[in-house]
Design a protein around this motif. Structure first.
Motif, PDB file in Angstrom:
ATOM      1  N   GLY A   1     -17.637 -23.847  47.754  1.00  0.00           N
ATOM      2  CA  GLY A   1     -17.871 -23.120  46.513  1.00  0.00           C
ATOM      3  C   GLY A   1     -19.227 -23.375  45.889  1.00  0.00           C
ATOM      4  O   GLY A   1     -19.893 -22.445  45.436  1.00  0.00           O
ATOM      5  N   THR A   2     -19.671 -24.618  45.864  1.00  0.00           N
ATOM      6  CA  THR A   2     -20.954 -24.951  45.239  1.00  0.00           C
ATOM      7  C   THR A   2     -22.098 -24.246  45.958  1.00  0.00           C
ATOM      8  O   THR A   2     -22.940 -23.589  45.335  1.00  0.00           O
ATOM      9  CB  THR A   2     -21.184 -26.473  45.241  1.00  0.00           C
ATOM     10  OG1 THR A   2     -20.113 -27.084  44.516  1.00  0.00           O
ATOM     11  CG2 THR A   2     -22.498 -26.836  44.596  1.00  0.00           C
ATOM     12  N   ALA A   3     -22.139 -24.360  47.285  1.00  0.00           N
ATOM     13  CA  ALA A   3     -23.215 -23.713  48.058  1.00  0.00           C
ATOM     14  C   ALA A   3     -23.105 -22.201  47.984  1.00  0.00           C
ATOM     15  O   ALA A   3     -24.117 -21.495  47.880  1.00  0.00           O
ATOM     16  CB  ALA A   3     -23.187 -24.193  49.500  1.00  0.00           C
ATOM     17  N   GLY A   4     -21.883 -21.680  48.029  1.00  0.00           N
ATOM     18  CA  GLY A   4     -21.690 -20.233  47.948  1.00  0.00           C
ATOM     19  C   GLY A   4     -22.188 -19.659  46.639  1.00  0.00           C
ATOM     20  O   GLY A   4     -22.821 -18.592  46.610  1.00  0.00           O
ATOM     21  N   GLU A   5     -21.935 -20.373  45.546  1.00  0.00           N
ATOM     22  CA  GLU A   5     -22.396 -19.914  44.235  1.00  0.00           C
ATOM     23  C   GLU A   5     -23.925 -19.960  44.152  1.00  0.00           C
ATOM     24  O   GLU A   5     -24.560 -19.046  43.643  1.00  0.00           O
ATOM     25  CB  GLU A   5     -21.750 -20.798  43.157  1.00  0.00           C
ATOM     26  CG  GLU A   5     -22.070 -20.388  41.732  1.00  0.00           C
ATOM     27  CD  GLU A   5     -23.161 -21.223  41.098  1.00  0.00           C
ATOM     28  OE1 GLU A   5     -23.807 -20.729  40.165  1.00  0.00           O
ATOM     29  OE2 GLU A   5     -23.377 -22.358  41.544  1.00  0.00           O
ATOM     30  N   LYS A   6     -24.533 -20.993  44.703  1.00  0.00           N
ATOM     31  CA  LYS A   6     -25.996 -21.097  44.687  1.00  0.00           C
ATOM     32  C   LYS A   6     -26.620 -20.002  45.566  1.00  0.00           C
ATOM     33  O   LYS A   6     -27.608 -19.379  45.177  1.00  0.00           O
ATOM     34  CB  LYS A   6     -26.446 -22.472  45.142  1.00  0.00           C
ATOM     35  CG  LYS A   6     -26.108 -23.576  44.138  1.00  0.00           C
ATOM     36  CD  LYS A   6     -26.520 -24.941  44.648  1.00  0.00           C
ATOM     37  CE  LYS A   6     -26.064 -26.071  43.774  1.00  0.00           C
ATOM     38  NZ  LYS A   6     -26.385 -25.989  42.379  1.00  0.00           N
ATOM     39  N   ASN A   7     -26.032 -19.767  46.744  1.00  0.00           N
ATOM     40  CA  ASN A   7     -26.520 -18.689  47.612  1.00  0.00           C
ATOM     41  C   ASN A   7     -26.438 -17.342  46.911  1.00  0.00           C
ATOM     42  O   ASN A   7     -27.351 -16.521  47.000  1.00  0.00           O
ATOM     43  CB  ASN A   7     -25.719 -18.635  48.918  1.00  0.00           C
ATOM     44  CG  ASN A   7     -26.351 -19.413  50.034  1.00  0.00           C
ATOM     45  OD1 ASN A   7     -27.562 -19.587  50.085  1.00  0.00           O
ATOM     46  ND2 ASN A   7     -25.530 -19.888  50.941  1.00  0.00           N
ATOM     47  N   PHE A   8     -25.325 -17.100  46.215  1.00  0.00           N
ATOM     48  CA  PHE A   8     -25.163 -15.840  45.498  1.00  0.00           C
ATOM     49  C   PHE A   8     -26.280 -15.654  44.473  1.00  0.00           C
ATOM     50  O   PHE A   8     -26.855 -14.571  44.351  1.00  0.00           O
ATOM     51  CB  PHE A   8     -23.794 -15.774  44.818  1.00  0.00           C
ATOM     52  CG  PHE A   8     -23.596 -14.508  44.041  1.00  0.00           C
ATOM     53  CD1 PHE A   8     -23.254 -13.332  44.688  1.00  0.00           C
ATOM     54  CD2 PHE A   8     -23.791 -14.486  42.666  1.00  0.00           C
ATOM     55  CE1 PHE A   8     -23.093 -12.151  43.971  1.00  0.00           C
ATOM     56  CE2 PHE A   8     -23.635 -13.319  41.949  1.00  0.00           C
ATOM     57  CZ  PHE A   8     -23.283 -12.139  42.600  1.00  0.00           C
TER      58      PHE A   8
END
Length: 193
Positions: A45-52
């Motif tokens: 979730g953390t990386a996915g949110e930053k990528n978004f």
């Protein structure tokens, strides 16, 4: 849930890679120039949110300027050295993109992006893939990428890779400039680092 184990040194032809990529759509894969298949872990979730946020910021700038085409991490590019790579975020100048045929655009585009971002995720650190990502950034440059950012939120370090220049390391920068490659693009790193 299925798992897949790839023997070390296992080689795949470009044709076999395309067959795998289209049939195994749940797995994110890359192919090195030497034919080694890389299966990448999904992000948390953390990386996915930053990528978004990275996609969003570049996407808004690109939609306003209409200077090129922006891509997410699902897009695989065939680099001049034969590797099949999918940067976390990438961008290609419109005139270069328009030189491709429709079939090339619809498949794995045979072109190196002008700009790439790789975000180091907690799983990359856990699986000791940091040096591999640095090598990937150099491979991008060697294949025609003009500007690349390797962003490490856990250490608050950004490595900047530029065509024909030494890599630059920034400690806890507040923003990054797209320089002449992405004119007017400024990435605010408040939500990333």
């Amino acid at each position: 849930m299925e798992t897949i184990t790839i023997p070390k040194g296992f080689k795949v032809t470009p044709e076999q890679f395309e067959q795998l990529a289209y049939t195994e759509q749940l797995a994110k894969m890359e192919l090195t120039k030497d034919g080694e298949l890389i299966i990448m872990s999904p992000t948390g979730g953390t990386a996915g949110e930053k990528n978004f946020n990275l996609y969003l910021d570049l996407g808004i700038w690109n939609r306003q300027t209409k200077l090129g085409k922006a891509f997410d991490s699902s897009t695989i590019f065939v680099l001049p050295n034969g590797a099949r790579r999918s940067p976390d975020v990438s961008w290609i100048k419109l005139d270069r993109w328009n030189q491709l045929t429709q079939a090339q655009k619809d498949g794995f585009p045979p072109i190196a992006p002008d700009f790439v971002i790789e975000l180091i995720s907690p799983s990359d650190l856990k699986n000791q893939r940091y040096e591999g990502l640095q090598g990937k950034m150099q491979e991008y440059l060697d294949n025609g990428v003009k500007l690349g950012w390797l962003i490490n939120p856990s250490t608050k370090i950004v490595e900047i890779y530029r065509e024909n220049k030494s890599m630059e390391i920034l400690q806890n920068p507040q923003m990054l400039s797209g320089e002449t490659i992405l004119p007017g693009f400024i990435l605010n790193l408040t939500d990333i680092l």
